[in-house]
Design an enzyme around this catalytic site. Sequence first.
Site, PDB file in Angstrom:
ATOM      1  N   MET A 319     -49.686  28.009  90.009  1.00  0.00           N
ATOM      2  CA  MET A 319     -49.801  28.547  88.602  1.00  0.00           C
ATOM      3  C   MET A 319     -49.478  30.192  88.938  1.00  0.00           C
ATOM      4  O   MET A 319     -50.428  30.904  88.871  1.00  0.00           O
ATOM      5  CB  MET A 319     -51.262  28.292  88.106  1.00  0.00           C
ATOM      6  CG  MET A 319     -51.336  26.828  87.912  1.00  0.00           C
ATOM      7  SD  MET A 319     -50.659  26.025  86.430  1.00  0.00           S
ATOM      8  CE  MET A 319     -51.735  26.655  85.050  1.00  0.00           C
ATOM      9  N   ASP A 439     -39.643  24.379  91.901  1.00  0.00           N
ATOM     10  CA  ASP A 439     -40.530  23.411  91.370  1.00  0.00           C
ATOM     11  C   ASP A 439     -40.355  23.028  89.819  1.00  0.00           C
ATOM     12  O   ASP A 439     -39.691  23.787  89.034  1.00  0.00           O
ATOM     13  CB  ASP A 439     -41.988  24.164  91.334  1.00  0.00           C
ATOM     14  CG  ASP A 439     -43.026  23.272  90.902  1.00  0.00           C
ATOM     15  OD1 ASP A 439     -43.466  22.223  91.481  1.00  0.00           O
ATOM     16  OD2 ASP A 439     -43.596  23.889  89.585  1.00  0.00           O
ATOM     17  N   ARG A 442     -37.287  19.921  85.706  1.00  0.00           N
ATOM     18  CA  ARG A 442     -36.983  19.288  84.440  1.00  0.00           C
ATOM     19  C   ARG A 442     -37.274  20.350  83.322  1.00  0.00           C
ATOM     20  O   ARG A 442     -36.813  19.991  82.058  1.00  0.00           O
ATOM     21  CB  ARG A 442     -38.204  18.152  84.312  1.00  0.00           C
ATOM     22  CG  ARG A 442     -37.785  16.942  85.188  1.00  0.00           C
ATOM     23  CD  ARG A 442     -38.844  16.082  84.920  1.00  0.00           C
ATOM     24  NE  ARG A 442     -39.436  15.708  83.606  1.00  0.00           N
ATOM     25  CZ  ARG A 442     -40.621  15.393  83.390  1.00  0.00           C
ATOM     26  NH1 ARG A 442     -41.518  15.147  84.074  1.00  0.00           N
ATOM     27  NH2 ARG A 442     -41.243  15.371  82.076  1.00  0.00           N
ATOM     28  N   GLU A 464     -37.085  19.663  92.340  1.00  0.00           N
ATOM     29  CA  GLU A 464     -38.148  18.685  91.923  1.00  0.00           C
ATOM     30  C   GLU A 464     -37.692  18.252  90.702  1.00  0.00           C
ATOM     31  O   GLU A 464     -38.364  18.766  89.740  1.00  0.00           O
ATOM     32  CB  GLU A 464     -39.381  19.257  92.269  1.00  0.00           C
ATOM     33  CG  GLU A 464     -40.483  18.094  91.906  1.00  0.00           C
ATOM     34  CD  GLU A 464     -41.874  18.458  91.486  1.00  0.00           C
ATOM     35  OE1 GLU A 464     -42.721  17.971  91.715  1.00  0.00           O
ATOM     36  OE2 GLU A 464     -41.746  19.675  90.823  1.00  0.00           O
ATOM     37  N   GLN A 485     -29.375   8.378  87.303  1.00  0.00           N
ATOM     38  CA  GLN A 485     -28.453   9.209  86.498  1.00  0.00           C
ATOM     39  C   GLN A 485     -28.979  10.546  85.891  1.00  0.00           C
ATOM     40  O   GLN A 485     -28.262  11.766  85.962  1.00  0.00           O
ATOM     41  CB  GLN A 485     -27.877   8.509  85.225  1.00  0.00           C
ATOM     42  CG  GLN A 485     -26.860   9.260  84.365  1.00  0.00           C
ATOM     43  CD  GLN A 485     -25.469   9.198  85.199  1.00  0.00           C
ATOM     44  OE1 GLN A 485     -24.819   8.213  85.649  1.00  0.00           O
ATOM     45  NE2 GLN A 485     -24.975  10.805  85.167  1.00  0.00           N
ATOM     46  N   ASP A 547     -48.087  16.049  96.264  1.00  0.00           N
ATOM     47  CA  ASP A 547     -48.406  15.560  95.137  1.00  0.00           C
ATOM     48  C   ASP A 547     -48.785  14.111  94.975  1.00  0.00           C
ATOM     49  O   ASP A 547     -49.670  13.744  94.675  1.00  0.00           O
ATOM     50  CB  ASP A 547     -47.289  15.777  93.960  1.00  0.00           C
ATOM     51  CG  ASP A 547     -47.226  17.053  93.485  1.00  0.00           C
ATOM     52  OD1 ASP A 547     -48.304  17.885  93.162  1.00  0.00           O
ATOM     53  OD2 ASP A 547     -46.172  17.803  93.181  1.00  0.00           O
TER      54      ASP A 547
END
Length: 660
Positions: A319, A439, A442, A464, A485, A547
């Site tokens: 963070m 990190d 996505r 990641e 994919q 994680d």
Amino acid sequence: MMLAGEASQSKAQDSISASSDPKQEDSSLEGFYDELPLVKQLPLHNSVGVSVRKCRETAKNIIYLETDLPGDVVVHWGVCRDDAKNWEIPAAPHPPETILFKNKALRTLLKQKEGSSGCSELFTLDEDLAGFLFVLRIKENIWLKYMGNDFFVPLSKSSSSVQSNKDSEATHVSGKGEQENEDVSGSAFTDGIINEIRNLVSDISSVKTGKTKTKKVQESILQEIEKLAAEAYSIFRSSTPTFSEEAVLLEEATKPPLKVSSATGSGYEILCQGFNWESHKSGRWYMELKEKAKQLSSLGFTIIWLPPPTESVSPEGYMPKDLYNLNSRYGTIDELRDLVKNFHEVDIKVLGDAVLNHRCAHYKNQNGVWNIFGGRLSWDDRAVVADDPHFQGRGNKSSGDNFHAAPNIDHSQDFVRKDLKEWMCWLRKEIGYDGWRLDFVRGFWGGYVKDYLEASEPYFTVGEFWDSLSYTYGDMDHNQDAHRQRIVDWINATNGTAGAFDVTTKGILHAALERCEYWRLSDEKGKPPGVVGWWPSRAITFIENHDTGSTQGHWRFPGGKEMQGYAYILTHPGTPAVFYDHVFSHYQSEIASLISLRNRNKIHCRSIVKIAKAERDVYAAVIDDKVAMKIGPGHYEPPSGPQRWSQALEGRDYKVWEAS
């Protein structure tokens, strides 16, 4: 070239011929295409080129299509299995920006070339196909065909110039005719290089000029081959590949050294994650890890991944708040510099953990929302994406998934990208980092990652991209193509400049080992079922991290079966990553033995896997014809033949052999 022109809007919308004979009706294509009347015929001074080669590793057909047509060009394409040229949809993977059209064909927006006009794309097709069929859409309702027919590129069975099935005359790929007669000897590549790589090019798509004599045509075709050969050299030898795995494989992948790139390093890297979820608690982690540098080097590791270095609201570092404040719970900035220096002295590269997706604010705005940043990067709420409901950003919408615990940064803002590039370059110079672990990638488009990596020029980078695998009623599906994919799409978005953790392989190993279902370790094509089966050089394989394991345990690897997992990833292609907790445990000697075996047999990120068995209780494979391995309680012995095999390692439900 002929333009199927602007017919009535109602019929022209998304309609296209997919038949080798436009006059022949085919009931199986009903609702799929409408024959468009020809409004006018126009000579076009543009070119369309197609080259085809066989991948030596996979035997698949690698097709590179390029054109200098202006604007957004869409290729409407499919494949056929015989001379009837009936359109089919090929198996995945497909290029990015590909959509399904009426379950009959695919449509792909070609990628614009950087630094030059035109666009291109690369297609990977199975070896048992007869042809590649396509037409081009250059404007809405304007389609480009070959003499009234679909373009047809024969696969495997022919190495001649691409021709229409109705016209046997060889034709020139360029529409410039007699006006173009470039001297390829002026190219930056020598004749020797061109001759060396001409074998890469097996077919060229052609467009007829109409007024050129046969001899002239043959000379022009030769010139085009030489141009494509030169371009192929620059693509396949590039240190920053932009296409799928098969396109960037070297001609002789087993011969070291492989060229260094930011996604692969040397190709022979072995990564150690140098921390766990509890490492911050001592307050002196950098000093503790410094004492282990020589030991990690002696075990065979070439890269270590360090925890996030910045000031952070959470003690683990994920963070981040003031990015330029490198005094963290792990130690001071001076201790970090000293640690990196020590790893360099024992020939280990160092990755910094860069959290680029989100950042914690220093101040509240007028509405009491935390979205105003301080420190050296004093951004306002324009740096926060607009569709994050918790932090009321005034930026653009997010280019990925939101991380709801902190403001998500808007990477589309020029000032944000400029500041982050400067920060990453500062870390490279000030701390000495050699590369990055990124990190939560996505959360933002991979194209921004490409921008950051081109600026910071890392030795190695891994992202990641972690999301859920495919399940049906709680049971993991055998086919995980959709999952891998998504990871491959992200890597493609970075232009191949970064690798990604092979979450697909980890998940499949879970199911295979927990349930004694080792058949899961082969996909429907007989290849490894994770990212390592599609794009091995960009797959960073792992079985545990801070994680999934450690004290968090979000997705812990099956207990007692860890060495089966390491026997798999340390003998297979990809770049294997070993978790800190496993290195410094009773598994250390077994892991060290596997690393030693990998190194002495020169197994690398592009090594070739031949799966020998994938049954209920055993998986076995031969890698580069040098190493054989099996995991699972079932029986396997490597076949006798030209090689003589000797057992090198054995542990609980795994064995490894070497060829002698």
